[in-house]
Design a protein around this motif. Sequence first.
Motif, short mmCIF file in Angstrom:
data_model
loop_
_atom_site.label_atom_id
_atom_site.label_comp_id
_atom_site.label_asym_id
_atom_site.label_seq_id
_atom_site.Cartn_x
_atom_site.Cartn_y
_atom_site.Cartn_z
N ASN A 119 33.93 24.45 34.40
CA ASN A 119 32.90 24.18 35.39
C ASN A 119 33.29 22.99 36.24
OD1 ASN A 119 31.31 26.23 34.39
ND2 ASN A 119 30.20 24.88 32.99
N ARG A 127 20.12 9.80 41.96
CA ARG A 127 21.57 9.88 41.97
C ARG A 127 22.04 10.29 43.35
NH1 ARG A 127 24.78 12.84 37.11
NH2 ARG A 127 26.90 12.45 37.81
N TRP A 182 18.89 17.55 39.34
CA TRP A 182 20.08 16.72 39.20
C TRP A 182 19.91 15.34 39.82
CZ3 TRP A 182 23.72 14.31 42.28
CH2 TRP A 182 24.96 14.05 41.69
N HIS A 207 17.50 13.33 39.90
CA HIS A 207 16.71 12.35 39.16
C HIS A 207 17.44 11.98 37.87
CE1 HIS A 207 12.48 11.10 37.62
NE2 HIS A 207 13.25 10.08 37.92
N TYR A 225 25.18 16.03 26.60
CA TYR A 225 24.17 17.06 26.77
C TYR A 225 24.27 17.81 28.10
CZ TYR A 225 19.74 19.51 26.48
OH TYR A 225 18.79 20.50 26.45
N ILE A 238 26.81 18.61 29.78
CA ILE A 238 27.90 19.58 29.71
C ILE A 238 27.42 20.82 28.98
CG2 ILE A 238 30.21 20.01 28.82
CD1 ILE A 238 30.69 17.01 28.90
N PHE A 239 26.75 20.61 27.84
CA PHE A 239 26.28 21.74 27.03
C PHE A 239 25.26 22.56 27.80
CE2 PHE A 239 27.46 20.55 22.45
CZ PHE A 239 28.64 20.01 22.89
N LEU A 240 24.35 21.86 28.44
CA LEU A 240 23.29 22.56 29.16
C LEU A 240 23.89 23.43 30.26
CD1 LEU A 240 20.21 22.88 29.47
CD2 LEU A 240 20.34 21.20 31.30
N GLU A 241 24.91 22.89 30.92
CA GLU A 241 25.48 23.66 32.01
C GLU A 241 26.16 24.92 31.50
OE1 GLU A 241 28.29 21.67 34.48
OE2 GLU A 241 28.33 23.38 35.85
N VAL A 242 26.80 24.80 30.33
CA VAL A 242 27.46 25.98 29.76
C VAL A 242 26.41 27.04 29.40
CG1 VAL A 242 28.76 26.82 27.77
CG2 VAL A 242 29.45 24.73 28.93
N ILE A 243 25.29 26.59 28.83
CA ILE A 243 24.27 27.55 28.40
C ILE A 243 23.51 28.14 29.58
CG2 ILE A 243 22.12 27.81 27.10
CD1 ILE A 243 23.15 25.63 25.24
N SER A 286 23.78 27.07 33.06
CA SER A 286 24.36 26.70 34.35
C SER A 286 23.42 25.86 35.21
CB SER A 286 24.85 27.93 35.12
OG SER A 286 23.80 28.69 35.57
N GLU A 287 22.57 25.11 34.54
CA GLU A 287 21.77 24.12 35.26
C GLU A 287 22.46 22.77 35.12
OE1 GLU A 287 17.37 23.92 34.73
OE2 GLU A 287 17.80 25.68 33.52
N LYS A 288 22.35 21.97 36.19
CA LYS A 288 22.93 20.64 36.09
C LYS A 288 21.82 19.61 36.09
CE LYS A 288 27.44 21.39 38.10
NZ LYS A 288 28.62 20.61 38.35
N ILE A 289 21.90 18.68 35.14
CA ILE A 289 20.95 17.58 35.16
C ILE A 289 21.71 16.27 35.07
CG2 ILE A 289 19.01 18.85 34.16
CD1 ILE A 289 19.72 17.33 31.52
N SER A 290 21.04 15.20 35.39
CA SER A 290 21.64 13.87 35.26
C SER A 290 20.90 13.11 34.19
CB SER A 290 21.51 13.10 36.57
OG SER A 290 22.10 13.81 37.61
#
Lengths: 172, 121, 625
Positions: A27, B35, B83, B85, C371, C373-378, C380-384
């Motif tokens: 990714n 961010r 993303w 936040h 976390y 990275i894992f969330l994105e794999v499961i 495909s959402e991206k968080i910060s």
Amino acid sequence: MKIKFFPLTLIIIFIFIFFFFYKGLNNSSIYSPKLNFEKEIPNFSTKEFVSNKEINSFDVFKDDNFYIFNIWASWCIPCKTEHAFLVNLSKQDNINIIGLNYKDNYDNAKSFLDELQNPFDIVLLDNDGTIAIEWGAYGVPETFLIKEKKIIKKIIGPITKDTLIEIKELIK
Amino acid sequence: MKILKLIIFVFVLMSFNILSVKSENQESKITKNLRCLICQGQSVYDSDSEFAISIKILVNKKLDDGLSEEQIYMYLKDKYGDWIHYDPEFKKNTYFLWLLPILMFVIGGVIILKLFIIKKN
Amino acid sequence: MASLIGSYSLIFGAFFSFLIFFFSIKNLSKNEILDYKIFYLSFLQFLFVLISFLGLILSFVVSDFSNETVYNYSHSTKPLFYKISGTWGNHEGSLLLWLLVLTLFITLFIIESKKQPKKYRVLTILFQQIIIFGFLIFLLKTSNPFNFIYPSPKEGLGLNPILQDPALAIHPPILYLGYVGSSIIFSSALSAMITNYITKEWAKHIKKWILISWIFLTVGILVGSIWAYYELGWGGFWFWDPVENVSLMPWFALITLIHCILVLEKRQILKSWVIVLSIATFTLSMCGTFLVRSGILNSVHTFANDPERGLFILIFLFSLIFLSIFVFFIFNKEDKKNNFSIFWMSREMSILVNNWFMMYFLSVVLIGTVYPIFLEVISSEKISVGPPFFNKLIIPFLIPFLLIMSIGPKFKWIKSNLNEKIFLFLLLILSLFLSFFVVKNLDVDFLIYTILVGSAFYLFFITLRDFFIMRFNNLSQNIAHFGFSLFILSILFNNIFTTEIITNLKVGETFHSNKVKIYFENIEQANKQNYKSLIGKFDVQNSDGVSEILKPELRIYNQPNIVTSEADIKTDIFEDRFITINIVQNKEYFNIRYQTKPFMIWIWFSVLLISLGGLISLIKKKYEN
């Protein structure tokens, strides 16, 4: 039994972690916002470039036609490369091209358009960058294709040959 | 019982939920939690990209319009996704993020209790 | 020429790995003493890697752009100092440095461990050689620093200007000493387990390595923070950036280990736990390397993205993890016969509670970092996951942690009673009162700050008092704990009392507020070796009428063409005054940020005190009790 159970679970957990990291490697780590097709285009009011008169987005996106909304600035180098494509698009009759002049000064923007032709039907002003934010944009150039007051395509960065063909396909 | 008390204690502590710098003005507080999409490793507050500058202006405008901190986050998340936040919401896809460390803490406590205190009796 | 020598020297180094493997395995079953060949071979391996490293430095110094690494990260107009530090300012060079430290440490280990059992030493050398060999292959295969370019370019691409800084020149080497030190702990713990040598003697011997690694890691992180403070943002020194978190994780594991090894040394219990921690420490260092070098995470300090490198380290990392799991479950003998009950009021119990909290903090940092990275794999959402998350999960737990840290060391080993109960209780009340009066008038969340500041005061007073009553007894622990209380206090006060002004000014204008007057006198241009600089001159006058000149700077580097903003900071013991300028697009105005940050220097100083505690423990063992 108990002794063997524990290492086994541990190994399975680590295999899972390995798998996640492995997948994660492919990714991209760079984030770009997803496009929400359900959303209507934002409402805003700003000044028009030439007349410097207040204008509302209702009056700009009047009907359900195709619109192209392009965010540009004279100081942005990729904007120059994509300009020819915009000029090319402006020759089609079934599309209106709206420009948003992003954090620019009038003289530079004017000479930019005089020099490279003006493809825009209307140019709007965004002096502090907040209108670009209304659109969910975060850089220049960015281009939106609009149909029935909804965004159907978004291009981050300059328009290229391929994206031009795509746009032409869509508005056929 | 002890574990229950512990959990309650933890949640009481969690509910204080504040701990950011209050004497600063609202704007810096909000922009520190956002961010930047241009320099993606930095907060809007720390970044000086054009995008970050505009966001700062926008946050100020929205504050003047009377929006609350939460409303501003909601507005920006609507535009750019969760993303942007830095403080992930407590919802379906972040249950694990928030609860796993607490769970680890509880498990650690149980292990200590079991191995070293109960064994004694 | 230098790169050619370097390149071959590295291949020779890899060749020595085989020899060491061979002789170590042979030595394992045969002789009673350690085969001296192994020592010489390790030493030679170190020498070859050193030659290789010097070769790279030389290529940088003479700007040999036929070397790809030099071409990518150097430029002929760069000052000599940064040409040299540029050697480890990039992925390839820094890995070579890493390898150099690895080989250095194993050589030192062989010298230092003379009194240890032979089998244990040989096994440690073997495990360490596996790690060295892994890194050698990694270096040669995916990130060779000696790739040639033909025809050779005339000019290099230059080093990122924000890395051209004295603090960042010394930051990586110090940090790597810490990271790599943990590899010795890893190998040694595995060998000690295999040879059933987890004893008091082993604890004494490995404690030195733990302390050394921890001290270097602490100082390395400190230097990095100081750099971030004046170079990266606007007065922040810790951003909970993934790369920072990655250095913090082994730090937590090491500090837990330092405490835990004391219990092992005293009571011969918690053996498995010490082993698990030793394995975790190095695994976390490696995991950090993976996260940083693969480009899987998005951070300020990213190296070039290369999934191939990521994959290699990932496989290497998990091979080591599985190896240690196997070794652990085959050789670990739980001492069931040993009756190891622990009384709840004892030194070992308080250390266990310390471990418990440390593991919690570690898990917060680890989960918060991986976390997304894992969330994105499961999904495909991206968080910060950023500062608010870490603050919310860590700060509430600091309160009991600080309290236990104050009381814990009062207990004696095995079983004890708390003396001076009334005094300790009164001191707690006093600390809370004091903190109440400090926090009362501030615009901060009252309850939690009062308790937090109160607990920090409590630790502060108790450790301060112990300096007088205990004198040299437990000096190292006391200094470190005192440093920690100072650290928490200065961070809290720094957060609470920071003031900030953000404004746009042009030359000749003045900013007024009730506290400060900032006059923008002028702006000057200067040409330096590899950058142009714009130096603003500001006259800042505070409410007492005292004024001083501050000169923040904008640097426009030639290669690569990047503008950096250099803060001007005036430091005294109470506060830092911090000013930066920035260009506003298309305007004659400059964006000015002026901050007063109280107790900044105390944050740095307290971290030094904490590491001093470790240092004293390392050199003055006779005072330890």
